[in-house]
Design a protein around this motif. Structure first.
Motif, PDB file in Angstrom:
ATOM      1  N   ALA A  23      -2.255  -0.245  -4.540  1.00  0.00           N
ATOM      2  CA  ALA A  23      -2.528  -1.266  -3.524  1.00  0.00           C
ATOM      3  C   ALA A  23      -2.454  -2.630  -4.208  1.00  0.00           C
ATOM      4  O   ALA A  23      -3.032  -2.815  -5.284  1.00  0.00           O
ATOM      5  CB  ALA A  23      -3.909  -1.054  -2.910  1.00  0.00           C
ATOM      6  N   GLY A  27     -13.891   2.779  -2.740  1.00  0.00           N
ATOM      7  CA  GLY A  27     -13.900   3.212  -1.334  1.00  0.00           C
ATOM      8  C   GLY A  27     -12.668   4.041  -1.003  1.00  0.00           C
ATOM      9  O   GLY A  27     -12.748   5.052  -0.282  1.00  0.00           O
ATOM     10  N   THR A  28     -11.516   3.626  -1.556  1.00  0.00           N
ATOM     11  CA  THR A  28     -10.273   4.350  -1.260  1.00  0.00           C
ATOM     12  C   THR A  28     -10.270   5.729  -1.909  1.00  0.00           C
ATOM     13  O   THR A  28      -9.895   6.716  -1.279  1.00  0.00           O
ATOM     14  CB  THR A  28      -9.064   3.529  -1.753  1.00  0.00           C
ATOM     15  OG1 THR A  28      -9.136   2.227  -1.198  1.00  0.00           O
ATOM     16  CG2 THR A  28      -7.762   4.177  -1.323  1.00  0.00           C
ATOM     17  N   GLY A  63     -14.627  -2.440  -5.645  1.00  0.00           N
ATOM     18  CA  GLY A  63     -15.247  -1.810  -4.469  1.00  0.00           C
ATOM     19  C   GLY A  63     -14.193  -1.193  -3.560  1.00  0.00           C
ATOM     20  O   GLY A  63     -14.381  -0.088  -3.028  1.00  0.00           O
ATOM     21  N   ASP A  64     -13.071  -1.902  -3.386  1.00  0.00           N
ATOM     22  CA  ASP A  64     -11.985  -1.348  -2.563  1.00  0.00           C
ATOM     23  C   ASP A  64     -11.415  -0.092  -3.211  1.00  0.00           C
ATOM     24  O   ASP A  64     -11.103   0.886  -2.535  1.00  0.00           O
ATOM     25  CB  ASP A  64     -10.871  -2.393  -2.391  1.00  0.00           C
ATOM     26  CG  ASP A  64     -11.365  -3.628  -1.654  1.00  0.00           C
ATOM     27  OD1 ASP A  64     -11.922  -3.455  -0.560  1.00  0.00           O
ATOM     28  OD2 ASP A  64     -11.197  -4.746  -2.175  1.00  0.00           O
ATOM     29  N   LEU A  65     -11.271  -0.145  -4.544  1.00  0.00           N
ATOM     30  CA  LEU A  65     -10.755   1.023  -5.269  1.00  0.00           C
ATOM     31  C   LEU A  65     -11.665   2.238  -5.049  1.00  0.00           C
ATOM     32  O   LEU A  65     -11.202   3.316  -4.679  1.00  0.00           O
ATOM     33  CB  LEU A  65     -10.669   0.689  -6.770  1.00  0.00           C
ATOM     34  CG  LEU A  65     -10.534   1.877  -7.725  1.00  0.00           C
ATOM     35  CD1 LEU A  65      -9.232   2.616  -7.489  1.00  0.00           C
ATOM     36  CD2 LEU A  65     -10.630   1.399  -9.176  1.00  0.00           C
ATOM     37  N   TYR A 114       0.873  -1.187   0.000  1.00  0.00           N
ATOM     38  CA  TYR A 114       0.000   0.000   0.000  1.00  0.00           C
ATOM     39  C   TYR A 114       0.899   1.222   0.000  1.00  0.00           C
ATOM     40  O   TYR A 114       1.436   1.613   1.034  1.00  0.00           O
ATOM     41  CB  TYR A 114      -0.926   0.013   1.234  1.00  0.00           C
ATOM     42  CG  TYR A 114      -1.980  -1.077   1.187  1.00  0.00           C
ATOM     43  CD1 TYR A 114      -3.214  -0.835   0.588  1.00  0.00           C
ATOM     44  CD2 TYR A 114      -1.728  -2.353   1.713  1.00  0.00           C
ATOM     45  CE1 TYR A 114      -4.178  -1.837   0.518  1.00  0.00           C
ATOM     46  CE2 TYR A 114      -2.681  -3.357   1.649  1.00  0.00           C
ATOM     47  CZ  TYR A 114      -3.908  -3.094   1.044  1.00  0.00           C
ATOM     48  OH  TYR A 114      -4.858  -4.077   0.958  1.00  0.00           O
ATOM     49  N   LEU A 128      -8.434  -7.891  -3.552  1.00  0.00           N
ATOM     50  CA  LEU A 128      -8.854  -6.502  -3.754  1.00  0.00           C
ATOM     51  C   LEU A 128      -9.803  -6.417  -4.946  1.00  0.00           C
ATOM     52  O   LEU A 128      -9.588  -7.076  -5.972  1.00  0.00           O
ATOM     53  CB  LEU A 128      -7.643  -5.601  -4.003  1.00  0.00           C
ATOM     54  CG  LEU A 128      -6.730  -5.339  -2.809  1.00  0.00           C
ATOM     55  CD1 LEU A 128      -5.575  -4.424  -3.224  1.00  0.00           C
ATOM     56  CD2 LEU A 128      -7.501  -4.718  -1.646  1.00  0.00           C
ATOM     57  N   THR A 129     -10.852  -5.602  -4.809  1.00  0.00           N
ATOM     58  CA  THR A 129     -11.859  -5.477  -5.869  1.00  0.00           C
ATOM     59  C   THR A 129     -12.064  -4.013  -6.238  1.00  0.00           C
ATOM     60  O   THR A 129     -11.511  -3.108  -5.599  1.00  0.00           O
ATOM     61  CB  THR A 129     -13.217  -6.027  -5.390  1.00  0.00           C
ATOM     62  OG1 THR A 129     -13.689  -5.178  -4.335  1.00  0.00           O
ATOM     63  CG2 THR A 129     -13.090  -7.453  -4.872  1.00  0.00           C
ATOM     64  N   ASP A 131      -2.863  -6.674  -3.046  1.00  0.00           N
ATOM     65  CA  ASP A 131      -3.169  -7.545  -1.908  1.00  0.00           C
ATOM     66  C   ASP A 131      -4.025  -8.704  -2.425  1.00  0.00           C
ATOM     67  O   ASP A 131      -4.453  -8.705  -3.579  1.00  0.00           O
ATOM     68  CB  ASP A 131      -3.928  -6.742  -0.827  1.00  0.00           C
ATOM     69  CG  ASP A 131      -3.728  -7.337   0.564  1.00  0.00           C
ATOM     70  OD1 ASP A 131      -3.342  -8.532   0.667  1.00  0.00           O
ATOM     71  OD2 ASP A 131      -3.962  -6.610   1.536  1.00  0.00           O
TER      72      ASP A 131
END
Ligand SMILES: [Zn+2]
Length: 347
Positions: free
Chosen positions: A223, A235-236, A231-233, A195, A228-229, A225
């Motif tokens: 990122a 959200g970040t 959705g994570d992108l 990260y 990771l989807t 990991d």
């Protein structure tokens, strides 16, 4: 001269000397008196030679006492006067060189960080709170890191869009056109989970105008990991936008194409001037184009030495000038690089 006469003379010299010393007004004068009364050629100091011509021990003793008393008295007077003069000098100093604490001071000119440095550090702080750490890398890059490893093989159309400064000494060396080469370098150097946030200068062969500069700044995050989807992108990016522009601004994602991400998006921030209703700044749309993002292309992961079967990643990036322009309502990119204090001192 008889012994009585000599003893009497010694006492007279002492009295005269003590009087002169007491009237002395400066250390230099004291030194002159010391030479006059106690110097090797002085009358007093010549006396012991006269003693020797006297016969009796008793006479020599009496004279010796008178001589010593005279010398001691003069020395004591010199020392005392020297101390008095020093005390008075210090007292004068305290008077003449005293500091007037009520006198207004001269305010020093305080420097400040360049507005882009401040914005860069704010971004770093926002992302560090999310668990990212800062990576910096070379501004002189090779074709591999700047293009090929990022899924931009020779002849790729996107290369032409990023007009590049090449070094004449080597076709392989260039000024990086984006901060993305650090994605590869970070993956090479670190083991997932990764990260990182990469701020830095970037270069393109653009003529300087209100929205272009041959040198500009980017920041991007990477990122990598397991699991990771998109959705994570999202959200970040939203957490980043909230940290930089505030919770009241909204974010929207639009599909786009970048060679190094799949799928790819552009993200827009709602216009801060009209709160999304539409105005001149946002050309009536209510949105401002802000940055690009996407899921890291498997080829890019592979080129960084990361197994795309096991790991996924996302990346996003944008111009630091763009962030500052959106934040402060600055409409000309050149202002950041002209070093005009009237502009810089506003931040
Ligand atoms: Zn607007």
């Amino acid at each position: 001269m008889s012994e009585d006469g000599l003893a009497q003379r010694a006492r007279e010299i002492a009295a005269e000397a003590v009087g002169a010393v007491a009237r002395a007004a400066a250390p230099e004068e004291l030194e002159r008196l010391r030479v006059t009364y106690l110097g090797s050629r002085s009358e007093l100091m010549a006396m012991p030679r006269a003693f020797r011509t006297l016969a009796g021990a008793e006479e020599r003793r009496v004279l010796g006492q008178a001589f010593n008393a005279a010398r001691t008295a003069i020395e004591a007077a010199l020392d005392q006067r020297a101390r008095e003069l020093e005390r008075s000098r210090l007292a004068d100093l305290a008077e003449t060189e005293a500091i007037d604490v009520t006198f207004p001071g001269i305010e020093p000119r305080i420097g400040r960080l360049h507005v882009l440095t401040r914005v860069q550090r704010e971004i770093e702080t926002v992302m560090e709170r999310l668990g990212y750490h800062v990576e910096v890398g070379p501004e002189v890059e090779t074709d591999w890191y700047n293009f090929e490893a990022l899924n931009l093989p020779p002849g790729h159309a996107v290369r032409d869009m990023q007009d590049t400064f090449f070094f004449t000494s080597s076709e392989d060396l260039l000024l990086r056109t984006h901060t993305s080469p650090m994605q590869i370098r970070a993956m090479e150097r670190l083991q997932p989970p990764i990260y990182v946030i990469v701020p830095g200068r970037t270069y393109r062969r653009d003529a300087s105008d209100a929205s272009h500069s041959p040198q500009f700044m980017q920041v991007e995050a990477l990122a990598v990991d397991e699991g990771l989807t998109v959705g994570d992108l999202k959200g970040t990016v939203m957490a980043f936008a909230e940290g930089v522009w505030g919770a009241e601004r909204r974010i929207r994602f639009r599909p786009n194409f970048f060679p190094y991400t799949e799928p790819s998006f552009e993200f827009d921030v709602s216009c801060g001037v009209c709160a999304g209703r539409g105005c001149r700044t946002c050309a009536g749309t209510g949105w401002l184009e802000t940055g690009g993002c996407g899921m890291v292309h498997p080829n890019v992961l592979r080129n960084g030495g990361v197994d795309p079967e096991r790991y996924t990643g996302f990346a996003w990036g944008l111009g630091i000038e763009r962030i500052a322009m959106l934040r402060y309502g600055i409409d000309d990119l050149r202002l950041f690089y002209e070093n005009d204090l009237r502009f810089l001192e506003q931040f």
